[in-house]
Design an enzyme around this catalytic site. Sequence first.
Site, PDB file in Angstrom:
ATOM      1  N   GLY A  34       0.827  -1.202   0.000  1.00  0.00           N
ATOM      2  CA  GLY A  34       0.000   0.000   0.000  1.00  0.00           C
ATOM      3  C   GLY A  34       0.854   1.241   0.000  1.00  0.00           C
ATOM      4  CB  SER A 358      -5.734   2.824 -16.447  1.00  0.00           C
ATOM      5  OG  SER A 358      -4.890   3.762 -15.854  1.00  0.00           O
ATOM      6  CE  LYS A 401      -6.541   3.564 -12.205  1.00  0.00           C
ATOM      7  NZ  LYS A 401      -6.532   2.693 -13.375  1.00  0.00           N
TER       8      LYS A 401
END
Length: 451
Positions: A34, A358, A401
């Site tokens: 993370g 993306s 996101k």
Amino acid sequence: VKERIVEHLAVRKLRLERGLVDDRSEGSILLLVGPPGVGKTSLGESVARALGREFHRVALGGVRDEAEIRGHRRTYVGARPGRIARAIIEAGTMNPVFLLDEMDKGGNDWRGDPSSALLEVLDPAQNHTFRDHYLETDLDLSNVLFVATANVIETIPAPLLDRTEVIQIDGYTDAEKVEIARDHLLPRQLRGAGLEPEELEVTESALGIVVDRYTREAGVRNLERQLGKLARKVATEVARSEDDAHVAVDDDEIGEYLGKPKVWKDQAKGRTDVPGGATGFAVTGAGGDVLFIEATSKEGERDLVLTGQLGDVMKESARIALSFIESRADELGIDVEHLKRSIHLHVPAGAVPKDGPSAGITMTTALASLLTGRKVRGEVGMTGEVTLQGKVLPIGGIKQKVLAAHRAGLTEVILPRRNEADIDDVPEAVRDSMTFHIADDMSQVLDWALA
């Protein structure tokens, strides 16, 4: 994360009760991945505390020498056991909790590859006979609980990643940050500033303003710095006053202590006021972020100019996007003359390198918006890759996101069909406040996105 650790405790409890302790499957390797400041190292300490085991931290950042892991042979001057053997000696027990910190930051050079030496340490089928070069005897590591941490998975070698169980820790929502600040960070900063708890009172809405207007991050490190600044300012007031002081900080007073707000979250809607602007998302080392894509055209020879430090993958996405738009010009109602102009595609901020698959549908939408003259709706963000046929392909990092979209004030998100299952990872409060559009084809994306 907690669920996986509780499962580990349950398995350990049953095996102890049923006399299965001799079996060699008790050690397992959890890899917490993370952004910085989300509490990965703290979790490792909490696991050790909950298990009642010794805790030992091994920092792997910058380790380039294989002997650091395996130990030096005794023929060398200054030889000593490796990090793993030394940690067991210092812990004084054969079943400690080892925190292998910053596993993605190790390097390799002519002295060997430490990540290859870790393969044996982290494989439950092999590590009961781990041999340290200095001790020259087999060490049984099968009862050690290894907890590794990393910021990104990409730089960890695949064989090493294969031996670990990856637990993704994404950023916190604003509401979670306020709770963390209230229950943990503020009391700690008060102690650090020498204040008593009753001397400084910060309202919950004021904490919300600190989170919203003064920090932009996935973790809580910057939030803790801002609270530390607040505590120091109050400590100065208390030290100057002769009586017992009590300072209450409300929404209006935050600016007096922390200065003007540093972060404005409501910018996403203003970026699509003219045709040619679209809002996408990126995953950075600090969690998710909103990515703006701008397109414009000018008189000149037909070509495509790309700026904004784009990597190869994004450059290809832009070319695919333009080819797709040209092939569907009639369907989209685009004047052929527009396609003969020079088109410029820019991804701010220009100083930040960007690469990844993306932004395909976002680039296509920006170009479609420019060439049709229809604006992109301000409340819509999108992520996904596009093919030449206009199919929308899945991508990663959905939770980060969507959290970034929520922080930026967007209310609708367009996702690829195969990422539909990932919506479950998003916290329920965020999920309920947003609308998700699931796309198979680019024509659906344009229907939802263009005004």
